[in-house]
Design an enzyme around this catalytic site. Structure first.
Site, short mmCIF file in Angstrom:
data_model
loop_
_atom_site.label_atom_id
_atom_site.label_comp_id
_atom_site.label_asym_id
_atom_site.label_seq_id
_atom_site.Cartn_x
_atom_site.Cartn_y
_atom_site.Cartn_z
N GLY A 40 28.38 -59.85 -7.68
CA GLY A 40 28.23 -58.54 -7.86
C GLY A 40 26.80 -58.43 -8.31
O GLY A 40 26.31 -59.15 -9.27
N ASN A 44 25.33 -60.34 -11.68
CA ASN A 44 24.45 -61.33 -11.47
C ASN A 44 23.30 -61.33 -12.10
O ASN A 44 22.37 -62.00 -12.79
CB ASN A 44 24.09 -61.53 -9.90
CG ASN A 44 25.07 -61.90 -9.14
OD1 ASN A 44 26.19 -62.24 -9.67
ND2 ASN A 44 25.03 -61.65 -7.62
N GLU A 141 25.47 -50.49 -6.09
CA GLU A 141 26.86 -51.00 -5.75
C GLU A 141 27.91 -50.05 -6.60
O GLU A 141 29.31 -50.51 -6.48
CB GLU A 141 26.99 -52.42 -5.94
CG GLU A 141 26.43 -53.33 -4.74
CD GLU A 141 26.80 -54.72 -4.87
OE1 GLU A 141 26.75 -55.31 -3.93
OE2 GLU A 141 27.10 -55.10 -6.07
N ASN A 186 13.85 -55.36 -1.38
CA ASN A 186 13.51 -56.46 -0.49
C ASN A 186 12.76 -55.63 1.00
O ASN A 186 12.58 -54.36 1.01
CB ASN A 186 14.48 -57.40 -0.40
CG ASN A 186 15.74 -56.84 0.67
OD1 ASN A 186 15.51 -55.68 1.25
ND2 ASN A 186 16.80 -57.19 0.82
N GLY A 227 6.63 -64.16 -0.53
CA GLY A 227 6.37 -63.79 -2.08
C GLY A 227 6.81 -62.29 -2.45
O GLY A 227 7.95 -62.03 -2.08
N ALA A 251 22.11 -63.68 -4.17
CA ALA A 251 21.50 -63.57 -5.62
C ALA A 251 20.14 -63.78 -6.02
O ALA A 251 19.77 -63.82 -6.93
CB ALA A 251 22.52 -64.20 -6.60
N ALA A 252 19.49 -64.43 -4.86
CA ALA A 252 17.93 -64.59 -5.31
C ALA A 252 17.29 -63.54 -5.63
O ALA A 252 16.62 -63.56 -6.78
CB ALA A 252 17.34 -64.87 -3.91
N GLY A 253 17.42 -62.17 -5.20
CA GLY A 253 16.92 -60.75 -5.64
C GLY A 253 17.42 -60.75 -6.88
O GLY A 253 16.69 -60.16 -7.95
N ASP A 254 18.64 -60.83 -7.19
CA ASP A 254 19.43 -60.55 -8.53
C ASP A 254 18.60 -61.61 -9.74
O ASP A 254 18.25 -61.12 -10.99
CB ASP A 254 20.86 -60.98 -8.50
CG ASP A 254 21.60 -59.88 -7.66
OD1 ASP A 254 21.00 -58.78 -7.17
OD2 ASP A 254 22.60 -60.41 -7.05
#
Ligand code: RIB
Length: 302
Positions: A40, A44, A141, A186, A227, A251-254
């Protein structure tokens, strides 16, 4: 001690299948593995703040099922203040059905469950948390009216308000922008919000400038391996991504957002906090799953 960061958002149980490639419409595909992990975007980001050195509280909902208990426990063990995570009777917890392919790309279907019942009134009940915070973080969300209320309240209280516009399917309501200090899309979200196709640094700059025109305070566009680009009224600055071999980008962005917020509340200046968030996100993509992939402060080189 009051939390310096408050996350208002979603908790999901992630049901993750790994396969060589993502299935096409109508196709049944044999996969390689399956696992269930807490996720979530809101949860996250809260875990990322906690693991990366910030104090954090989460406002959100779970269902009255086993997943709900596991989701709450996953945050509790990381030191996230869970006192404002409520259980909705007769409703399932949020669930995300995730497929990850061999090149680490994913596709996700979300069932909102309790997340869909997070109302402005639910958040208002925990106004004391918002009042005590330095930074308030929202994503998309939970219901739009709840995000709108929280952004406006955070701005009214003079807090730093971060909106991670994920998932984004189209433009944001015009009256949201003036309440946002940092907008962190993103590439695809930046395109959905600005109407500018984002493929590289130059198009990201144009998208960011459009979002500034719409009223966002500052824009940080994350570009994966390319980047991140910070776009402000003073100009733009590119932050190269650490080079890693990705396994799973979930979850990289989180992790980036949680790391950025944790960096700010630990006293890093803006550029340092962005680079810190990037280092955390880079490590997260080398590991599988959402919350299990988020690194701890001690794992990051100074
Ligand atoms: O950003 C990653 C998250 O998106 C996953 O954990 C999944 O729950 C979805 O919300």
């Amino acid at each position: 001690m009051s939390a310096k960061v408050v996350v208002v958002g979603s908790l999901n149980m992630d049901l993750v299948a790994r396969a060589q490639r993502l299935p096409r419409a109508g196709e049944t595909l044999p996969g390689d593995s399956f696992f269930t992990v807490p996720g979530g975007k809101g949860a996250n980001q809260a875990v990322a703040v906690a693991r990366l050195g910030g104090s954090v509280a989460m406002i959100g909902n779970v269902g009255d099922d086993a997943y709900g208990q596991q989701l709450r426990q996953a945050l509790h063990v990381e030191g996230v203040d869970c006192g404002a995570i409520e259980t909705c009777p007769g409703v399932s917890s949020g669930v995300a059905l995730i497929t990850v392919d061999a090149s680490s790309q994913n596709c996700i279907v979300i069932i909102a469950g309790g997340n869909g019942l997070l109302t402005p009134q639910s958040v208002q009940r925990f106004d004391a948390l918002l009042q005590a915070a330095e930074i308030i973080i929202c994503q998309l969300e939970v219901p739009a009216e709840t995000v709108a209320w929280t952004l406006a309240r955070g701005h009214e209280l003079g807090k730093q308000v971060i909106l991670n516009p994920a998932p984004a399917t189209g433009p944001l309501p015009a009256d949201w922008f003036a309440h946002i200090d940092y907008l962190t899309p993103n590439e695809s979200e930046a395109e959905a919000l600005s109407g500018v196709a984002v493929t590289d640094q130059d198009s990201a700059r144009r998208a960011g400038e459009r979002l500034l025109q719409l009223g966002a305070g500052k824009v940080i566009i994350t570009l994966g391996a390319q980047g991140a680009l910070l776009v402000t009224a003073q100009g733009h600055r590119h932050f190269p991504a650490p080079v890693v071999q990705p396994l799973d980008t979930t979850a990289a962005g989180d992790t980036f957002i949680g790391g950025f917020a944790a960096g700010l509340v630990r006293g890093l200046e803006e550029g340092e906090a962005i680079a810190f968030g990037q280092r955390a996100a880079a490590l997260s993509v080398t590991r599988a799953g959402a919350q299990p992939s988020i690194p701890y402060l001690a794992e990051l080189a100074p």
